[in-house]
Design a protein around this motif. Structure first.
Motif, PDB file in Angstrom:
ATOM      1  N   MET A   1      16.875  -2.460  45.974  1.00 31.01           N
ATOM      2  CA  MET A   1      16.287  -1.494  45.070  1.00 31.01           C
ATOM      3  C   MET A   1      16.849  -0.120  45.426  1.00 31.01           C
ATOM      4  N   ALA A   2      17.106   0.692  44.378  1.00 31.93           N
ATOM      5  CA  ALA A   2      17.704   2.019  44.573  1.00 31.93           C
ATOM      6  C   ALA A   2      16.674   2.967  45.165  1.00 31.93           C
ATOM      7  N   LYS A   3      17.137   3.794  46.056  1.00 28.89           N
ATOM      8  CA  LYS A   3      16.283   4.787  46.703  1.00 28.89           C
ATOM      9  C   LYS A   3      16.553   6.151  46.064  1.00 28.89           C
ATOM     10  N   THR A   4      15.518   6.975  46.041  1.00 26.79           N
ATOM     11  CA  THR A   4      15.653   8.322  45.510  1.00 26.79           C
ATOM     12  C   THR A   4      14.783   9.259  46.337  1.00 26.79           C
ATOM     13  N   LYS A   5      15.105  10.533  46.272  1.00 25.36           N
ATOM     14  CA  LYS A   5      14.325  11.526  47.014  1.00 25.36           C
ATOM     15  C   LYS A   5      13.372  12.223  46.047  1.00 25.36           C
ATOM     16  N   ILE A   6      12.146  12.439  46.538  1.00 23.86           N
ATOM     17  CA  ILE A   6      11.160  13.182  45.761  1.00 23.86           C
ATOM     18  C   ILE A   6      10.575  14.259  46.665  1.00 23.86           C
ATOM     19  N   TYR A   7      10.107  15.313  46.055  1.00 25.67           N
ATOM     20  CA  TYR A   7       9.397  16.350  46.800  1.00 25.67           C
ATOM     21  C   TYR A   7       7.935  16.295  46.387  1.00 25.67           C
ATOM     22  N   VAL A   8       7.058  16.027  47.342  1.00 25.73           N
ATOM     23  CA  VAL A   8       5.620  15.962  47.085  1.00 25.73           C
ATOM     24  C   VAL A   8       5.066  17.373  47.217  1.00 25.73           C
ATOM     25  N   ALA A   9       4.559  17.916  46.123  1.00 30.30           N
ATOM     26  CA  ALA A   9       4.010  19.269  46.119  1.00 30.30           C
ATOM     27  C   ALA A   9       2.519  19.254  46.469  1.00 30.30           C
ATOM     28  N   ALA A  22      -0.286   3.955  50.762  1.00 32.19           N
ATOM     29  CA  ALA A  22       0.781   4.754  51.370  1.00 32.19           C
ATOM     30  C   ALA A  22       0.404   6.224  51.235  1.00 32.19           C
ATOM     31  N   ASP A  23       0.410   6.941  52.364  1.00 32.26           N
ATOM     32  CA  ASP A  23       0.115   8.372  52.343  1.00 32.26           C
ATOM     33  C   ASP A  23       1.394   9.143  52.087  1.00 32.26           C
ATOM     34  N   PHE A  24       1.298  10.143  51.216  1.00 35.11           N
ATOM     35  CA  PHE A  24       2.426  11.006  50.916  1.00 35.11           C
ATOM     36  C   PHE A  24       2.005  12.456  51.168  1.00 35.11           C
ATOM     37  N   PRO A  25       2.294  12.979  52.361  1.00 36.89           N
ATOM     38  CA  PRO A  25       1.984  14.381  52.612  1.00 36.89           C
ATOM     39  C   PRO A  25       2.997  15.278  51.903  1.00 36.89           C
ATOM     40  N   VAL A  26       2.713  16.574  51.837  1.00 40.63           N
ATOM     41  CA  VAL A  26       3.619  17.532  51.209  1.00 40.63           C
ATOM     42  C   VAL A  26       4.954  17.503  51.941  1.00 40.63           C
ATOM     43  N   GLY A  27       6.038  17.488  51.167  1.00 45.27           N
ATOM     44  CA  GLY A  27       7.374  17.496  51.746  1.00 45.27           C
ATOM     45  C   GLY A  27       8.295  16.525  51.028  1.00 45.27           C
ATOM     46  N   HIS A  43       2.876  13.089  38.925  1.00 44.00           N
ATOM     47  CA  HIS A  43       1.853  14.115  38.811  1.00 44.00           C
ATOM     48  C   HIS A  43       1.778  14.973  40.079  1.00 44.00           C
ATOM     49  N   HIS A  44       2.128  14.392  41.227  1.00 38.75           N
ATOM     50  CA  HIS A  44       2.024  15.103  42.510  1.00 38.75           C
ATOM     51  C   HIS A  44       3.354  15.639  43.025  1.00 38.75           C
ATOM     52  N   THR A  45       4.435  15.378  42.304  1.00 43.91           N
ATOM     53  CA  THR A  45       5.731  15.857  42.778  1.00 43.91           C
ATOM     54  C   THR A  45       6.131  17.131  42.065  1.00 43.91           C
ATOM     55  N   ASP A  47       9.404  20.554  42.342  1.00 44.78           N
ATOM     56  CA  ASP A  47      10.688  21.039  42.830  1.00 44.78           C
ATOM     57  C   ASP A  47      10.435  21.813  44.120  1.00 44.78           C
ATOM     58  N   PRO A  48      11.186  21.566  45.186  1.00 50.70           N
ATOM     59  CA  PRO A  48      10.956  22.297  46.436  1.00 50.70           C
ATOM     60  C   PRO A  48      11.068  23.813  46.253  1.00 50.70           C
ATOM     61  N   GLY A  49      11.827  24.255  45.270  1.00 56.05           N
ATOM     62  CA  GLY A  49      11.962  25.683  45.013  1.00 56.05           C
ATOM     63  C   GLY A  49      10.668  26.293  44.487  1.00 56.05           C
ATOM     64  N   ASP A  50       9.803  25.457  43.903  1.00 58.21           N
ATOM     65  CA  ASP A  50       8.530  25.966  43.392  1.00 58.21           C
ATOM     66  C   ASP A  50       7.665  26.529  44.512  1.00 58.21           C
ATOM     67  N   VAL A  51       7.712  25.909  45.681  1.00 58.30           N
ATOM     68  CA  VAL A  51       6.912  26.365  46.808  1.00 58.30           C
ATOM     69  C   VAL A  51       7.421  27.716  47.289  1.00 58.30           C
ATOM     70  N   LEU A  52       8.715  27.893  47.264  1.00 56.77           N
ATOM     71  CA  LEU A  52       9.304  29.139  47.742  1.00 56.77           C
ATOM     72  C   LEU A  52       9.104  30.272  46.746  1.00 56.77           C
ATOM     73  N   ALA A  53       8.882  29.943  45.490  1.00 56.96           N
ATOM     74  CA  ALA A  53       8.800  30.973  44.462  1.00 56.96           C
ATOM     75  C   ALA A  53       7.359  31.311  44.075  1.00 56.96           C
ATOM     76  N   THR A  54       6.412  31.099  44.970  1.00 53.37           N
ATOM     77  CA  THR A  54       5.036  31.439  44.628  1.00 53.37           C
ATOM     78  C   THR A  54       4.910  32.953  44.517  1.00 53.37           C
ATOM     79  N   PRO A  55       4.253  33.420  43.488  1.00 52.41           N
ATOM     80  CA  PRO A  55       4.167  34.860  43.272  1.00 52.41           C
ATOM     81  C   PRO A  55       3.253  35.540  44.283  1.00 52.41           C
ATOM     82  N   GLY A  56       3.573  36.794  44.583  1.00 56.06           N
ATOM     83  CA  GLY A  56       2.746  37.588  45.479  1.00 56.06           C
ATOM     84  C   GLY A  56       1.634  38.262  44.708  1.00 56.06           C
ATOM     85  N   ALA A  57       0.817  39.026  45.407  1.00 52.25           N
ATOM     86  CA  ALA A  57      -0.337  39.681  44.787  1.00 52.25           C
ATOM     87  C   ALA A  57       0.097  40.668  43.712  1.00 52.25           C
TER      88      ALA A  57
END
Length: 146
Positions: A1-9, A22-27, A43-45, A47-57
């Motif tokens: 079976m083919a493997k793929t990478k996902i980012y759990v947000a 199966a537990d899927f922690p953030v990462g 629903h829980h995944t 883009d890793p860039g979304d975490v870095l682009a969180t807006p400030g106050a």
């Protein structure tokens, strides 16, 4: 079976087809393609860039101010449209009242006309009856002289 990478947000627990949780922690995670295609996993995944682009106050305050300004503009637009609709409604009501008055006037004229026609027909019938009686009376007199 083919493997793929996902980012759990957002961490989650998945009950796999074999009955094991199966537990899927953030990462980042490497999973089979069928797990990556699962709707619950999607629903829980993210883009890793979304975490870095969180807006400030400051950015959040600017976004809230922009949204508030947009809502105020929409509120003004709706108020203007409401005023236009009220004016149109009053115009329609006035037109309906005029039409009702006209319809009443026409109905009164039709009744008056019908009354006049009936009176005319009655007078014509009376005139015809009088002429008929006069003619039959002269025939009776003429018959006595002969």
């Amino acid at each position: 079976m083919a493997k793929t990478k996902i980012y759990v947000a957002k961490a989650f627990k998945l009950l796999r087809a074999d009955g094991i949780h199966a537990d899927f922690p953030v990462g980042m995670h490497t999973v089979d393609q069928d797990i990556a295609d699962n709707w619950y996993v999607k629903h829980h995944t993210g883009d890793p860039g979304d975490v870095l682009a969180t807006p400030g106050a400051d950015e959040l305050a600017a976004a809230v101010a922009a949204a508030r300004a947009e809502l105020d503009a929409e509120g003004r637009r709706l108020t203007e449209q409401h005023a236009e609709l009220d004016a149109m409604s009053k115009g329609i009501d006035a037109r309906a009242a005029d039409l009702d008055a006209r319809e009443g006037s026409i109905a009164a004229r039709e009744l008056e006309h019908a009354s006049n026609v009936a009176a005319f027909e009655a007078s014509q019938a009376a005139t015809a009856e009088a002429a008929s009686q006069k003619q039959s009376g002269s025939q009776k007199q003429g018959g006595k002289q002969a």
